[in-house]
Each structure stands twice: as C-alpha cells, then as structure tokens.
Scaffold this motif. Structure first.
Motif, PDB file in Angstrom:
ATOM      1  N   TYR A 161      60.445  60.606  30.582  1.00 39.77           N
ATOM      2  CA  TYR A 161      59.502  61.478  29.356  1.00 39.77           C
ATOM      3  C   TYR A 161      57.924  61.594  29.485  1.00 39.77           C
ATOM      4  O   TYR A 161      57.983  62.646  29.520  1.00 39.77           O
ATOM      5  CB  TYR A 161      59.597  60.690  28.356  1.00 39.77           C
ATOM      6  N   HIS A 162      57.626  60.284  30.632  1.00 45.08           N
ATOM      7  CA  HIS A 162      56.816  60.857  31.825  1.00 45.08           C
ATOM      8  C   HIS A 162      56.598  61.181  32.158  1.00 45.08           C
ATOM      9  O   HIS A 162      55.490  62.732  32.785  1.00 45.08           O
ATOM     10  CB  HIS A 162      55.907  59.621  32.400  1.00 45.08           C
ATOM     11  N   SER A 163      57.429  61.478  33.645  1.00 47.27           N
ATOM     12  CA  SER A 163      57.808  62.219  34.556  1.00 47.27           C
ATOM     13  C   SER A 163      58.632  63.854  34.400  1.00 47.27           C
ATOM     14  O   SER A 163      57.262  64.472  34.772  1.00 47.27           O
ATOM     15  CB  SER A 163      59.063  62.209  35.676  1.00 47.27           C
ATOM     16  N   ARG A 164      59.052  64.142  33.154  1.00 48.77           N
ATOM     17  CA  ARG A 164      59.100  65.388  32.547  1.00 48.77           C
ATOM     18  C   ARG A 164      58.175  66.117  31.746  1.00 48.77           C
ATOM     19  O   ARG A 164      57.539  67.649  32.572  1.00 48.77           O
ATOM     20  CB  ARG A 164      60.001  65.199  31.544  1.00 48.77           C
ATOM     21  N   ARG A 165      57.350  64.912  31.224  1.00 51.17           N
ATOM     22  CA  ARG A 165      55.392  65.916  31.141  1.00 51.17           C
ATOM     23  C   ARG A 165      54.572  66.068  31.525  1.00 51.17           C
ATOM     24  O   ARG A 165      53.484  67.231  31.758  1.00 51.17           O
ATOM     25  CB  ARG A 165      55.283  65.091  30.482  1.00 51.17           C
ATOM     26  N   LYS A 166      54.860  65.563  33.023  1.00 49.89           N
ATOM     27  CA  LYS A 166      53.408  66.025  34.199  1.00 49.89           C
ATOM     28  C   LYS A 166      53.983  67.009  34.952  1.00 49.89           C
ATOM     29  O   LYS A 166      54.085  67.222  36.521  1.00 49.89           O
ATOM     30  CB  LYS A 166      53.384  64.274  35.481  1.00 49.89           C
ATOM     31  N   GLY A 167      56.019  67.558  34.532  1.00 53.81           N
ATOM     32  CA  GLY A 167      56.620  68.700  35.665  1.00 53.81           C
ATOM     33  C   GLY A 167      56.709  67.911  36.937  1.00 53.81           C
ATOM     34  O   GLY A 167      57.062  68.539  37.525  1.00 53.81           O
ATOM     35  N   TYR A 168      56.856  66.459  36.869  1.00 54.63           N
ATOM     36  CA  TYR A 168      57.421  65.902  38.131  1.00 54.63           C
ATOM     37  C   TYR A 168      58.939  66.670  38.650  1.00 54.63           C
ATOM     38  O   TYR A 168      59.517  66.426  39.393  1.00 54.63           O
ATOM     39  CB  TYR A 168      57.570  64.733  38.339  1.00 54.63           C
ATOM     40  N   ASP A 169      59.458  67.064  37.262  1.00 61.63           N
ATOM     41  CA  ASP A 169      60.975  67.423  37.717  1.00 61.63           C
ATOM     42  C   ASP A 169      61.331  68.473  37.056  1.00 61.63           C
ATOM     43  O   ASP A 169      62.278  69.167  37.429  1.00 61.63           O
ATOM     44  CB  ASP A 169      61.747  66.957  36.469  1.00 61.63           C
ATOM     45  N   GLN A 170      60.060  69.984  37.774  1.00 64.85           N
ATOM     46  CA  GLN A 170      60.693  71.029  37.940  1.00 64.85           C
ATOM     47  C   GLN A 170      60.890  71.764  38.991  1.00 64.85           C
ATOM     48  O   GLN A 170      60.713  71.256  40.130  1.00 64.85           O
ATOM     49  CB  GLN A 170      58.652  71.711  36.992  1.00 64.85           C
TER      50      GLN A 170
ATOM     51  N   LEU B 275      64.939  41.431  28.979  1.00 67.56           N
ATOM     52  CA  LEU B 275      65.463  41.904  30.439  1.00 67.56           C
ATOM     53  C   LEU B 275      66.074  42.796  29.866  1.00 67.56           C
ATOM     54  O   LEU B 275      64.999  44.365  30.916  1.00 67.56           O
ATOM     55  CB  LEU B 275      65.704  40.991  31.311  1.00 67.56           C
ATOM     56  N   ALA B 276      66.969  43.379  30.198  1.00 70.01           N
ATOM     57  CA  ALA B 276      67.373  44.026  30.154  1.00 70.01           C
ATOM     58  C   ALA B 276      67.090  45.657  29.347  1.00 70.01           C
ATOM     59  O   ALA B 276      67.039  47.162  29.658  1.00 70.01           O
ATOM     60  CB  ALA B 276      68.934  44.251  29.775  1.00 70.01           C
ATOM     61  N   LEU B 277      66.740  44.657  28.249  1.00 66.20           N
ATOM     62  CA  LEU B 277      66.138  46.462  27.178  1.00 66.20           C
ATOM     63  C   LEU B 277      64.668  46.640  27.768  1.00 66.20           C
ATOM     64  O   LEU B 277      64.891  47.078  27.480  1.00 66.20           O
ATOM     65  CB  LEU B 277      65.907  45.465  25.680  1.00 66.20           C
ATOM     66  N   VAL B 278      63.903  45.101  27.787  1.00 69.39           N
ATOM     67  CA  VAL B 278      62.695  45.927  28.661  1.00 69.39           C
ATOM     68  C   VAL B 278      63.223  47.215  29.892  1.00 69.39           C
ATOM     69  O   VAL B 278      62.095  47.843  30.093  1.00 69.39           O
ATOM     70  CB  VAL B 278      61.584  44.628  29.143  1.00 69.39           C
ATOM     71  N   ALA B 279      63.927  46.503  30.510  1.00 70.20           N
ATOM     72  CA  ALA B 279      64.246  47.546  31.956  1.00 70.20           C
ATOM     73  C   ALA B 279      64.465  48.695  31.534  1.00 70.20           C
ATOM     74  O   ALA B 279      64.114  50.451  31.826  1.00 70.20           O
ATOM     75  CB  ALA B 279      64.827  47.424  32.708  1.00 70.20           C
ATOM     76  N   GLY B 280      65.602  49.308  30.662  1.00 66.12           N
ATOM     77  CA  GLY B 280      66.314  50.579  29.790  1.00 66.12           C
ATOM     78  C   GLY B 280      64.576  51.043  29.065  1.00 66.12           C
ATOM     79  O   GLY B 280      64.343  52.369  29.287  1.00 66.12           O
ATOM     80  N   CYS B 281      64.417  50.362  28.546  1.00 65.23           N
ATOM     81  CA  CYS B 281      62.904  51.102  27.520  1.00 65.23           C
ATOM     82  C   CYS B 281      61.971  51.639  29.145  1.00 65.23           C
ATOM     83  O   CYS B 281      61.307  52.887  28.583  1.00 65.23           O
ATOM     84  CB  CYS B 281      62.215  50.387  26.279  1.00 65.23           C
ATOM     85  N   GLY B 282      61.292  51.386  29.760  1.00 62.64           N
ATOM     86  CA  GLY B 282      60.745  50.992  30.967  1.00 62.64           C
ATOM     87  C   GLY B 282      60.786  52.597  31.721  1.00 62.64           C
ATOM     88  O   GLY B 282      60.462  53.318  31.917  1.00 62.64           O
ATOM     89  N   LEU B 283      62.260  52.299  32.066  1.00 60.11           N
ATOM     90  CA  LEU B 283      63.058  53.549  32.491  1.00 60.11           C
ATOM     91  C   LEU B 283      62.865  55.092  31.962  1.00 60.11           C
ATOM     92  O   LEU B 283      62.660  56.217  32.309  1.00 60.11           O
ATOM     93  CB  LEU B 283      64.660  53.427  33.013  1.00 60.11           C
ATOM     94  N   THR B 284      63.519  54.735  30.519  1.00 59.11           N
ATOM     95  CA  THR B 284      63.284  56.329  29.517  1.00 59.11           C
ATOM     96  C   THR B 284      61.770  56.372  29.523  1.00 59.11           C
ATOM     97  O   THR B 284      61.412  57.712  29.793  1.00 59.11           O
ATOM     98  CB  THR B 284      63.746  55.556  28.375  1.00 59.11           C
ATOM     99  N   ALA B 285      60.765  55.349  29.393  1.00 60.95           N
ATOM    100  CA  ALA B 285      59.494  55.790  29.022  1.00 60.95           C
ATOM    101  C   ALA B 285      58.467  56.797  30.514  1.00 60.95           C
ATOM    102  O   ALA B 285      57.916  57.815  30.731  1.00 60.95           O
ATOM    103  CB  ALA B 285      58.672  54.462  28.780  1.00 60.95           C
ATOM    104  N   LEU B 286      59.293  55.718  31.649  1.00 65.88           N
ATOM    105  CA  LEU B 286      59.174  56.559  32.954  1.00 65.88           C
ATOM    106  C   LEU B 286      59.968  58.220  33.359  1.00 65.88           C
ATOM    107  O   LEU B 286      58.999  59.747  33.240  1.00 65.88           O
ATOM    108  CB  LEU B 286      59.716  55.550  33.815  1.00 65.88           C
TER     109      LEU B 286
END
Length: 83
Positions: free
Chosen positions: A61-70, A48-59
């Motif tokens: 990268y997704h938010s960075r690509r969509k420009g939400y971090d600008q 569960l910790a590995l899944v949560a960590g991978c999910g948060l990392t994917a989120l």
C-alpha cells in the motif's frame, strides 16, 4: 439459468467444506497431543508469518500511494507524435 447454476456451485462448495472439516477433525482427534514446546514453536511461527504478511501488505500500500507502481513514462519528441 445463471441463478440456478450459482446455487448448484454454492451447494457443491458447501458440501466440500463439510467433508474437509469432517476429515480434519477426524485426523486431529486420531493424532496424539503435541508437547508444550511444540505448541510454543507453532505459536511463534504463526505470529512471525502474520507479522511478515502484514508488513508486506503495508509495503504494498505504501508503494502504491507513493507512485512506485506506476509504469515508466517516456518523453516523446513532438515529431514522433505528428507521424
């Protein structure tokens, strides 16, 4: 001079790693073995910790690509830029 300092740092860190590894193995061998249900709980928690960590990392990268971090952009008046 810098190269020598780096080698000293690497040697110190390697020595600390050996000491920590030795201490961990000695504590591990001194404790009794865990029952089966304990191993299952640890395995599920690790998964569960590995899944949560991978999910948060994917989120991230997704938010960075969509420009939400600008940073927010403010429209400036032409008069403000002239001053």
């Amino acid at each position: 001079m810098r190269n020598r300092d780096q080698w000293i740092l690497i040697a110190i860190l390697a020595g600390l790693l050996v000491v920590v590894f030795w201490y961990s193995v000695s504590v591990w061998q001194a404790t009794p073995s865990m029952p089966l249900y304990g191993n299952i709980i640890v395995g599920v928690a690790t998964t569960l910790a590995l899944v949560a960590g991978c999910g948060l990392t994917a989120l991230m990268y997704h938010s960075r690509r969509k420009g939400y971090d600008q940073p927010a952009r403010v429209k400036k008046d032409p008069e403000d830029e002239a001053r």
